[in-house]
Design an enzyme around this catalytic site. Structure first.
Site, PDB file in Angstrom:
ATOM      1  N   HIS A  42      -3.883  -4.537   7.333  1.00  0.00           N
ATOM      2  CA  HIS A  42      -4.120  -3.285   8.330  1.00  0.00           C
ATOM      3  C   HIS A  42      -3.273  -3.846   9.684  1.00  0.00           C
ATOM      4  O   HIS A  42      -3.315  -4.911  10.260  1.00  0.00           O
ATOM      5  CB  HIS A  42      -5.575  -3.174   8.962  1.00  0.00           C
ATOM      6  CG  HIS A  42      -5.606  -1.710   9.267  1.00  0.00           C
ATOM      7  ND1 HIS A  42      -5.297  -1.094  10.123  1.00  0.00           N
ATOM      8  CD2 HIS A  42      -6.068  -0.814   8.412  1.00  0.00           C
ATOM      9  CE1 HIS A  42      -5.274   0.108  10.356  1.00  0.00           C
ATOM     10  NE2 HIS A  42      -6.016   0.398   9.064  1.00  0.00           N
TER      11      HIS A  42
ATOM     12  N   THR B 288      -7.944   3.678   8.199  1.00  0.00           N
ATOM     13  CA  THR B 288      -9.074   3.029   7.975  1.00  0.00           C
ATOM     14  C   THR B 288      -9.274   2.233   9.391  1.00  0.00           C
ATOM     15  O   THR B 288      -8.400   1.461   9.827  1.00  0.00           O
ATOM     16  CB  THR B 288      -9.289   2.030   7.091  1.00  0.00           C
ATOM     17  OG1 THR B 288      -8.768   2.563   5.766  1.00  0.00           O
ATOM     18  CG2 THR B 288     -10.467   1.254   6.923  1.00  0.00           C
TER      19      THR B 288
ATOM     20  N   ARG C 286      -9.110   8.382  -1.280  1.00  0.00           N
ATOM     21  CA  ARG C 286     -10.167   8.846  -0.246  1.00  0.00           C
ATOM     22  C   ARG C 286     -10.993  10.186  -0.648  1.00  0.00           C
ATOM     23  O   ARG C 286     -10.429  10.833  -1.322  1.00  0.00           O
ATOM     24  CB  ARG C 286      -9.414   9.264   1.069  1.00  0.00           C
ATOM     25  CG  ARG C 286      -8.627   8.288   1.877  1.00  0.00           C
ATOM     26  CD  ARG C 286      -8.018   8.721   3.175  1.00  0.00           C
ATOM     27  NE  ARG C 286      -9.163   8.845   4.027  1.00  0.00           N
ATOM     28  CZ  ARG C 286      -9.607   8.071   5.227  1.00  0.00           C
ATOM     29  NH1 ARG C 286      -9.116   7.070   5.479  1.00  0.00           N
ATOM     30  NH2 ARG C 286     -10.614   8.463   5.932  1.00  0.00           N
TER      31      ARG C 286
ATOM     32  N   ASN D 294       0.701  -1.223   0.101  1.00  0.00           N
ATOM     33  CA  ASN D 294      -0.119  -0.067   0.103  1.00  0.00           C
ATOM     34  C   ASN D 294       1.041   0.995  -0.057  1.00  0.00           C
ATOM     35  O   ASN D 294       1.657   1.409   0.744  1.00  0.00           O
ATOM     36  CB  ASN D 294      -1.055  -0.140   1.377  1.00  0.00           C
ATOM     37  CG  ASN D 294      -1.869   0.934   1.407  1.00  0.00           C
ATOM     38  OD1 ASN D 294      -1.357   2.345   1.007  1.00  0.00           O
ATOM     39  ND2 ASN D 294      -3.162   0.868   1.852  1.00  0.00           N
TER      40      ASN D 294
ATOM     41  N   HIS E 246       1.010   6.099   1.956  1.00  0.00           N
ATOM     42  CA  HIS E 246       2.008   6.841   2.743  1.00  0.00           C
ATOM     43  C   HIS E 246       3.113   7.734   1.964  1.00  0.00           C
ATOM     44  O   HIS E 246       3.710   8.714   2.403  1.00  0.00           O
ATOM     45  CB  HIS E 246       2.102   6.303   3.960  1.00  0.00           C
ATOM     46  CG  HIS E 246       1.146   6.082   4.820  1.00  0.00           C
ATOM     47  ND1 HIS E 246      -0.023   7.023   5.036  1.00  0.00           N
ATOM     48  CD2 HIS E 246       0.873   4.864   5.434  1.00  0.00           C
ATOM     49  CE1 HIS E 246      -0.686   6.488   5.754  1.00  0.00           C
ATOM     50  NE2 HIS E 246      -0.539   4.958   6.176  1.00  0.00           N
TER      51      HIS E 246
HETATM   52  N1  PXP Z   1      -5.831  -3.021   3.938  1.00  0.00           N
HETATM   53  C1  PXP Z   1      -6.816  -1.763   3.926  1.00  0.00           C
HETATM   54  C2  PXP Z   1      -8.338  -2.099   3.691  1.00  0.00           C
HETATM   55  C3  PXP Z   1      -6.600  -0.558   4.624  1.00  0.00           C
HETATM   56  O1  PXP Z   1      -7.460   0.512   4.626  1.00  0.00           O
HETATM   57  C4  PXP Z   1      -5.155  -0.242   5.046  1.00  0.00           C
HETATM   58  C5  PXP Z   1      -4.899   1.127   5.230  1.00  0.00           C
HETATM   59  O2  PXP Z   1      -4.887   2.014   4.535  1.00  0.00           O
HETATM   60  C6  PXP Z   1      -4.315  -1.534   4.746  1.00  0.00           C
HETATM   61  C7  PXP Z   1      -4.469  -2.604   4.224  1.00  0.00           C
HETATM   62  C8  PXP Z   1      -2.703  -1.187   5.000  1.00  0.00           C
HETATM   63  O3  PXP Z   1      -2.475  -1.036   6.494  1.00  0.00           O
HETATM   64  P1  PXP Z   1      -1.117  -0.533   7.167  1.00  0.00           P
HETATM   65  O4  PXP Z   1      -0.888   0.742   6.381  1.00  0.00           O
HETATM   66  O5  PXP Z   1      -1.407  -0.316   8.403  1.00  0.00           O
HETATM   67  O6  PXP Z   1      -0.218  -1.661   6.689  1.00  0.00           O
END
Ligand code: PXP
Length: 247
Positions: free
Chosen positions: A196, A105, A49, A7, A10
Site C-alpha cells: 500500500h 483500501t 470489490r 496489483n 487500476h
Molecule cells: N495491498 C493491499 C492489501 C491493497 O488493498 C492495495 C491497494 O489495492 C495494495 C496492496 C496496493 O496499493 P497501491 O495501489 O497503493 O500500491
C-alpha cells in the site's frame, strides 16, 4: 530475494471509466498480466470489490486462466467472496477490509475483533489449498490476533509509512513500527509481506524492515506505465527492490 506482486486493479479502473457495463474495452487486464510476468513480476494481485468498481467477475476468471506465476486474490471476508475464492482457487487470498466510500483500501483489517470468523475463513480456504494472508496495521494486537486465526501470512499496511515519507521524524516512527511488527510476526512464525502506497521513491525506505518476503504494489507501477510502458515500469521497480537483504 524480495518478491514483487503487481496489483493490476487500476488497469480496469481506467477501462471502467469509459466502458462500464460493457463486455469489453481497453486497457486489457490480461495483457497487463502477460507484460508484468514477462518483465519478471513474481505474482499478480487483483481485488474483486463488493461494488465491482474496477475488477469485474469476468476479469478475475480470465486473470486466473492467464496467471502463470501466483495469483493473490484480495477480497473482503464475506460469504460471496469465500464462495468465489473456493471455486477460483488462487494460490493466495489476502483478506482486506472494505468500505464503499473509500478511494482505496484505507486501514488494516481489525482481526482482533473477528478472530473466530477469520479463523473459519482461513480453514475453509486452506482446505482447498489457498494460503490466507491478512492485511493489517503494524500493530502488536493485530499480529497476536492473526496468529490466533491460523492465517500463515500478514501483509503489513505501509500506507502510513508512505504518507509520512516526506517528513523525516514521522517517517522514522512509521519505519520503527514496521520493523517491530515484522520482528514480532516472524517470532510467531508468520510470513511477512507488505503493501500500500509503495512507490519508486519510497520503496528503498523499507530496506531496514526485516523478514519481508513480498511487496504488493499497484498504483505507482500502473501510473509509471502510462509514460514508459508496463514492462519497463515493472522492471524498474524490480531493480529498485534488488538491494533488499534482511531476510
Ligand atoms: N495491498 C493491499 C492489501 C491493497 O488493498 C492495495 C491497494 O489495492 C495494495 C496492496 C496496493 O496499493 P497501491 O495501489 O497503493 O500500491
Amino acid at each position: 530475494m524480495l518478491k514483487l506482486g503487481v496489483n493490476i486493479d487500476h488497469v480496469t479502473t481506467v477501462r471502467e471509466a469509459r466502458y462500464r457495463g460493457q463486455p469489453d474495452g481497453e486497457p486489457c487486464p490480461i495483457e497487463a498480466v502477460r507484460l508484468t510476468e514477462a518483465a519478471g513480476a513474481h505474482g499478480i494481485t487483483a481485488h474483486l470489490r463488493e461494488d465491482r468498481r474496477h475488477i469485474q467477475d469476468r476479469d478475475i476468471w480470465a486473470i486466473r486462466d492467464a496467471v502463470k506465476t501466483r495469483l493473490n486474490f484480495e477480497m473482503a471476508n464475506t460469504d460471496e467472496m469465500i464462495n468465489i475464492a473456493t471455486r477460483l482457487k488462487p494460490e493466495a487470498v489476502c483478506l482486506v477490509p472494505e468500505n464503499r466510500n473509500e478511494v482505496t483500501t484505507e486501514g488494516g483489517l481489525n482481526v482482533a475483533n473477528q478472530v473466530e470468523s477469520i479463523k473459519a475463513t482461513t480453514e475453509k480456504l486452506g482446505q482447498v489449498g489457498i494460503e490466507v494472508s491478512l492485511f493489517i496495521d503494524p500493530d502488536p494486537e493485530q499480529i497476536e490476533a492473526t496468529a490466533q486465526t491460523g492465517s500463515p501470512v500478514i501483509e503489513l499496511h505501509t500506507g502510513p509509512f508512505a504518507d509520512s515519507y516526506a517528513h523525516e521524524s514521522k517517517r522514522s516512527i512509521e519505519i520503527e513500527r514496521l520493523i517491530k511488527a515484522a520482528e514480532h510476526a516472524k517470532g510467531l512464525g508468520l510470513i511477512v509481506n507488505a503493501g500500500h502506497g509503495i512507490n519508486y521513491e519510497n520503496v528503498q525506505g523499507l530496506f531496514s524492515v526485516p523478514h519481508l518476503k513480498e511487496l504488493n504494489i499497484g498504483h505507482s507501477i500502473i501510473s509509471r506505465a502510462i509514460t514508459v510502458g508496463l514492462s519497463q515500469a515493472t522492471s524498474e521497480m524490480l531493480t529498485k527492490m534488488a538491494g533488499y537483504d534482511i531476510e
